[in-house]
Design a protein around this motif. Structure first.
Motif, PDB file in Angstrom:
ATOM      1  N   GLY A  10      -6.934 -10.571  -0.474  1.00  0.00           N
ATOM      2  CA  GLY A  10      -7.538  -9.313   0.093  1.00  0.00           C
ATOM      3  C   GLY A  10      -6.964  -8.077  -0.627  1.00  0.00           C
ATOM      4  O   GLY A  10      -7.473  -6.887  -0.091  1.00  0.00           O
ATOM      5  N   ASN A  11      -6.113  -8.291  -1.587  1.00  0.00           N
ATOM      6  CA  ASN A  11      -5.541  -6.807  -2.036  1.00  0.00           C
ATOM      7  C   ASN A  11      -6.696  -6.192  -2.722  1.00  0.00           C
ATOM      8  O   ASN A  11      -7.536  -6.593  -3.533  1.00  0.00           O
ATOM      9  N   PRO A  12      -7.012  -4.821  -2.559  1.00  0.00           N
ATOM     10  CA  PRO A  12      -8.325  -4.126  -2.917  1.00  0.00           C
ATOM     11  C   PRO A  12      -8.111  -3.566  -4.277  1.00  0.00           C
ATOM     12  O   PRO A  12      -9.034  -3.054  -4.739  1.00  0.00           O
ATOM     13  N   VAL A  13      -7.119  -3.933  -5.043  1.00  0.00           N
ATOM     14  CA  VAL A  13      -6.839  -3.143  -6.446  1.00  0.00           C
ATOM     15  C   VAL A  13      -7.842  -4.075  -7.315  1.00  0.00           C
ATOM     16  O   VAL A  13      -8.545  -3.599  -8.069  1.00  0.00           O
ATOM     17  N   ASP A  29       1.001  -1.139   0.055  1.00  0.00           N
ATOM     18  CA  ASP A  29       0.041  -0.089   0.114  1.00  0.00           C
ATOM     19  C   ASP A  29       1.037   1.242  -0.152  1.00  0.00           C
ATOM     20  O   ASP A  29       1.448   1.496   1.023  1.00  0.00           O
ATOM     21  N   PRO A  30       0.933   2.171  -1.211  1.00  0.00           N
ATOM     22  CA  PRO A  30       1.542   3.235  -1.091  1.00  0.00           C
ATOM     23  C   PRO A  30       1.404   4.407  -0.216  1.00  0.00           C
ATOM     24  O   PRO A  30       2.118   5.295   0.150  1.00  0.00           O
ATOM     25  N   LEU A  48       3.453  -7.158  -0.414  1.00  0.00           N
ATOM     26  CA  LEU A  48       2.806  -7.242   1.219  1.00  0.00           C
ATOM     27  C   LEU A  48       1.679  -6.673   0.939  1.00  0.00           C
ATOM     28  O   LEU A  48       1.217  -5.634   0.697  1.00  0.00           O
ATOM     29  N   THR A  49       0.735  -7.690   1.621  1.00  0.00           N
ATOM     30  CA  THR A  49      -0.776  -7.049   1.659  1.00  0.00           C
ATOM     31  C   THR A  49      -1.022  -7.259   3.068  1.00  0.00           C
ATOM     32  O   THR A  49      -0.804  -8.451   3.777  1.00  0.00           O
ATOM     33  N   THR A  50      -1.516  -6.376   3.737  1.00  0.00           N
ATOM     34  CA  THR A  50      -1.919  -6.751   5.076  1.00  0.00           C
ATOM     35  C   THR A  50      -3.442  -7.264   5.295  1.00  0.00           C
ATOM     36  O   THR A  50      -4.088  -6.949   4.398  1.00  0.00           O
ATOM     37  N   LEU A  51      -3.407  -7.966   6.461  1.00  0.00           N
ATOM     38  CA  LEU A  51      -4.557  -8.665   6.754  1.00  0.00           C
ATOM     39  C   LEU A  51      -5.170  -8.111   8.192  1.00  0.00           C
ATOM     40  O   LEU A  51      -4.183  -7.953   8.998  1.00  0.00           O
ATOM     41  N   ALA A  58       0.464 -10.915   4.461  1.00  0.00           N
ATOM     42  CA  ALA A  58       0.679 -11.782   3.434  1.00  0.00           C
ATOM     43  C   ALA A  58       1.683 -11.351   2.682  1.00  0.00           C
ATOM     44  O   ALA A  58       1.797 -10.308   2.214  1.00  0.00           O
ATOM     45  N   ILE A  59       2.950 -12.450   2.410  1.00  0.00           N
ATOM     46  CA  ILE A  59       4.009 -12.194   1.310  1.00  0.00           C
ATOM     47  C   ILE A  59       3.776 -12.926   0.258  1.00  0.00           C
ATOM     48  O   ILE A  59       3.625 -14.177   0.556  1.00  0.00           O
ATOM     49  N   VAL A  60       3.407 -12.394  -0.996  1.00  0.00           N
ATOM     50  CA  VAL A  60       3.342 -13.005  -2.210  1.00  0.00           C
ATOM     51  C   VAL A  60       4.716 -12.905  -2.999  1.00  0.00           C
ATOM     52  O   VAL A  60       5.211 -11.786  -3.163  1.00  0.00           O
TER      53      VAL A  60
END
Length: 778
Positions: free
Chosen positions: A245-248, A220-221, A291-294, A361-363
């Protein structure tokens, strides 16, 4: 006819100013393109509020919310079209119909929610026409039919053919019809889904999602200043991000594009000059890290589940789900708001093991997950985060704790895990004898190369077929993969693949002997591709072409290494470059530049027939299939030209005097035709050898360059030399380069060794590759 689909979200249509921006974008679109729209701004949320008031029989609330809707929409219409417009009249009719149904207790939720998109489509189409952009609007309930929760793709494809080819087609997102004509909605992110469905039905070239973000970022920038915007990501990673859950992007949005060539692009309508992010087929993009926050999640352990049940649950929740397989158990991570529904769906077959946990989450690229998980655990523990769970599997890892990650912690994780080191994409052209050895050596060289720069093999080329995969080709099975999956490839397709490669650096390694392939070098340079070549043709092309290529490479900061084009693995080009860089001036170069002609010269004597010796060399594989390719001296002529240009001399091939090691009568026909005239060859060589012997000398095929004369002397051919000369005492098959310079005037610098062979040539290419990696890593 190629069509494009463009989707504009609610934030892109939130005000008259935003409608102006969207119209400016639409002004550049073509007739036949489709524009899918969401409800303007918070209209859908307001309609949901209206439904809630109606459902709870809050009649006063219904009136107040209708007034809010009327104020907002009327203001938009008035500013864009004026309050006497046809659109205004239609809107008033709609508001009256909503009020009437609410008053009669006949309001339907889906029918109500559909109005947001209807209003947007109608308003945008009329405004486009006002500014002289031909447009018409369509209600997607006439295009998309759903039966028993499944879209009728074949029928919908036929229905979508009503779209106009000479206008922009503004289509409502989010809504469809069932078989009875009743309104149904397509769920969360339904307008994005509508756009990709329409793209599929129209067989569009691309679908562009215009939103309020510039693309897909590494994280998330808004939280991490150093977040990296990726120009391209694979469908596979986009699907995984969506399920996490990435919002984009939403997983459902991507489904229609599976197994298609339709490109999905995410761009910002707030910054239309930004290129955004392309979502492409898996083989067209390398794997990235994210990196996507949960936040606020529950973890269930399922005791009786399968993929179909998880799919059914996902449809029920209208939320993508990503199961975890851990020690033979299936774990399901879901937002806590859905916890009760999950428990009810699975009943006794789901055990809640963690409640209301948060984390990240780490992709990542496959294979890196365990190490990334280990590094992340160590960092989070240093930040005093108590971990409640940490798991990794193919493509991603998840860490959960009691608290939501703060921006500072997320930034530390990003610095630690998201590599800023640019990778080098390698395409190998020519995977025959030398190429095969090069690939086997590359497998053992990678560890050393990767200390300088991450290196990934992405392409293998042979004649007209290729194996191209932007995500990488496993070296351990590269040959098998090529044999099973290589496809016929045109030059245009290869160039397009190179153009689309999303790597920091790219290199073509040309181990072919193809003049046609070498003519592609300028195209490679145009698309920022370095070159390593054993191929001699580009280095000896016409001077204008060669200098234009060099100029283009210099302008774009590209490197071209070609050490193996002369002397196989011998470092002759390196030596000449180093001498000149250190201030020395080369005055003369001479030597034997052909392993084949070296072998023939060392083994020939007057008691032998030269033709028989040539046939012996051919049978041993020391010559080209047609030995005249070697005997003509053209190969040596090209090598001398490459060295001359390395010294900065502006020469063409015709400027180098050439004498063949055969009579001109043998030049025509096949080699078998030439053998019928072998007496001419034997006599030609014998006469020259006798003349040399009279003078106490022996024959060698020698290349000579003398820069001290004007014009310079450059020639290749048979020469009578002293038996003690360096060129006469060679081990059969060796090359020798005798270099005189200001510093080596009376005692020449000599470079000698094998001038041919698969292993040494492949090793020479590896030397160039290591040099390139070193330069790029500086």
């Amino acid at each position: 006819m190629t069509k494009q689909v463009y989707k504009f979200g609610g934030s892109s249509l939130s005000s008259a100013k935003r409608y102006h921006a969207v119209a400016n974008i639409c002004h550049h679109l073509k007739g036949g393109d489709a524009v899918v729209v969401s409800a303007a701004g918070k209209t859908t949320d307001t309609l949901v509020r209206l439904w809630s008031c109606y459902h709870n029989q809050d009649h006063k609330g219904v009136g107040e919310v209708i007034a809010l809707l009327k104020d907002h929409q009327c203001a938009l219409i008035a500013e864009l079209l004026g309050d006497k417009s046809e659109v205004y009249a239609h809107f008033i009719d709609d508001i009256n119909a909503i009020s009437q149904r609410a008053g009669c207790a006949e309001l339907e939720q889906a029918w109500l929610l559909a109005h947001g998109e209807l209003w947007s489509a109608r308003l945008l189409a009329h405004y486009l026409n006002k500014i002289e952009v031909a447009a018409c609007h369509f209600d997607s309930r006439d295009l998309f039919i759903v039966a028993q929760n499944n879209l009728k793709h074949e029928e919908n494809t036929a229905r979508c053919q009503v779209l106009k080819n000479d206008q922009l087609n503004v289509v409502t997102g989010f809504i469809a019809s069932d078989e009875n004509g009743s309104t149904v909605t397509l769920g969360r992110n339904g307008s994005d889904y509508s756009a990709t469905l329409l793209g599929k039905y129209l067989n569009a070239d691309s679908v562009t999602i215009w939103t309020d973000t510039q693309g897909v970022y590494s994280t998330d920038p808004r939280k991490v200043e150093k977040a990296v915007k990726y120009n391209k990501i694979s469908q596979q990673q986009a699907q995984l991000l969506a399920r996490l859950g990435n919002p984009v992007l939403h997983a459902k949005t991507l489904t229609p594009l599976k197994d298609s060539d339709i490109k999905l692009v995410v761009r910002s309508s707030y910054d239309s000059h930004s290129d955004g992010t392309k979502v492409v087929a898996n083989e067209q993009a390398k794997a990235k890290r994210f990196l996507t926050t949960l936040a606020s999640s529950d973890v269930f352990q399922l005791t009786n589940s399968n993929k179909e049940s998880i799919r059914e649950l996902s449809i029920l929740l209208q939320h993508p789900l990503q199961p975890l397989e851990v020690d033979g158990n299936t774990l399901l991570l879901v937002p806590s708001q859905f916890g009760e529904q999950v428990a009810a769906f699975y009943q006794e077959h789901a055990v809640l093991i963690e409640s209301n946990v948060s984390g990240v989450a780490i992709v990542s690229e496959p294979g890196s997950e365990p190490q990334l998980l280990k590094s992340a655990k160590q960092l989070l523990e240093k930040q005093s985060m108590t971990l409640r769970g940490a798991w990794s599997q193919d493509g991603f890892a998840i860490l959960l704790g009691d608290q939501l990650l703060e921006s500072d912690t997320l930034s530390l994780l990003h610095d630690e895990l998201i590599s800023a080191k640019q990778e080098l994409a390698v395409i190998v052209a020519g995977i025959g004898n030398v190429g095969e050895v090069f690939l086997s050596q590359l497998n053992s060289q990678l560890e050393r190369l990767n200390t300088l720069l991450p290196v990934k093999l992405v392409g293998l080329l042979r004649s007209t077929s290729s194996l191209l995969n932007g995500q990488g080709i496993a070296l351990s099975s590269a040959s098998e993969q090529f044999n099973e999956h290589a496809k016929t490839t045109t030059s245009e397709q290869l160039i397009e693949f190179i153009k689309e490669l999303d790597y920091g650096h790219k290199v073509i390694i040309d181990i072919t002997a193809s003049e046609q392939f070498s003519l592609l070098y300028p195209e490679f340079a145009l698309h920022d591709c370095h070159i390593i070549s054993a191929n001699k043709y580009a280095g000896t092309a016409e001077l204008d072409w060669y200098e234009n290529l060099r100029r283009l490479q210099t302008e774009k900061g590209l490197l071209w290494r070609y050490n193996t084009s002369v002397g196989a693995g011998l470092p002759i080009n390196f030596a000449l470059k180093d001498l000149q860089n250190s201030g020395d001036k080369i005055t003369k170069i001479s030597g034997v530049f052909s392993g084949t002609l070296s072998w023939l010269g060392a083994h020939y004597s007057l008691d032998k027939k030269f033709s028989e010796l040539v046939e012996q060399a051919r049978e041993l594989g020391f010559t080209e299939p047609d030995p005249r390719e070697d005997l003509s001296g053209r190969d040596v002529q090209r090598k001398l030209l490459i060295l001359a240009r390395e010294l900065g001399l502006s020469l063409n091939l015709d400027d180098i005097e050439l004498s063949a090691w055969m009579p001109t009568e043998l030049a025509n026909g096949t080699w078998q035709d030439a053998l019928t005239k072998r007496d001419l060859l034997d006599k030609f060589v014998e006469e020259l050898a006798l003349e040399a012997e009279k003078n106490g000398k022996t024959l060698r095929y020698v290349a000579e360059l003398d820069t001290t004369t004007k014009p310079v002397i450059a020639k290749v051919g048979l020469k009578a030399v002293s038996p003690n000369a360096a060129v006469a005492t060679l081990t059969p098959g060796d090359n020798i380069f005798v270099i005189n310079s200001v510093w080596y005037e009376n005692n020449a610098l000599i470079i000698q060794g094998p001038g041919a062979g698969r292993e040494v040539t492949a090793a020479g290419v590896h030397s160039d590759l290591y040099w390139l990696c070193h330069k790029l890593s500086e």
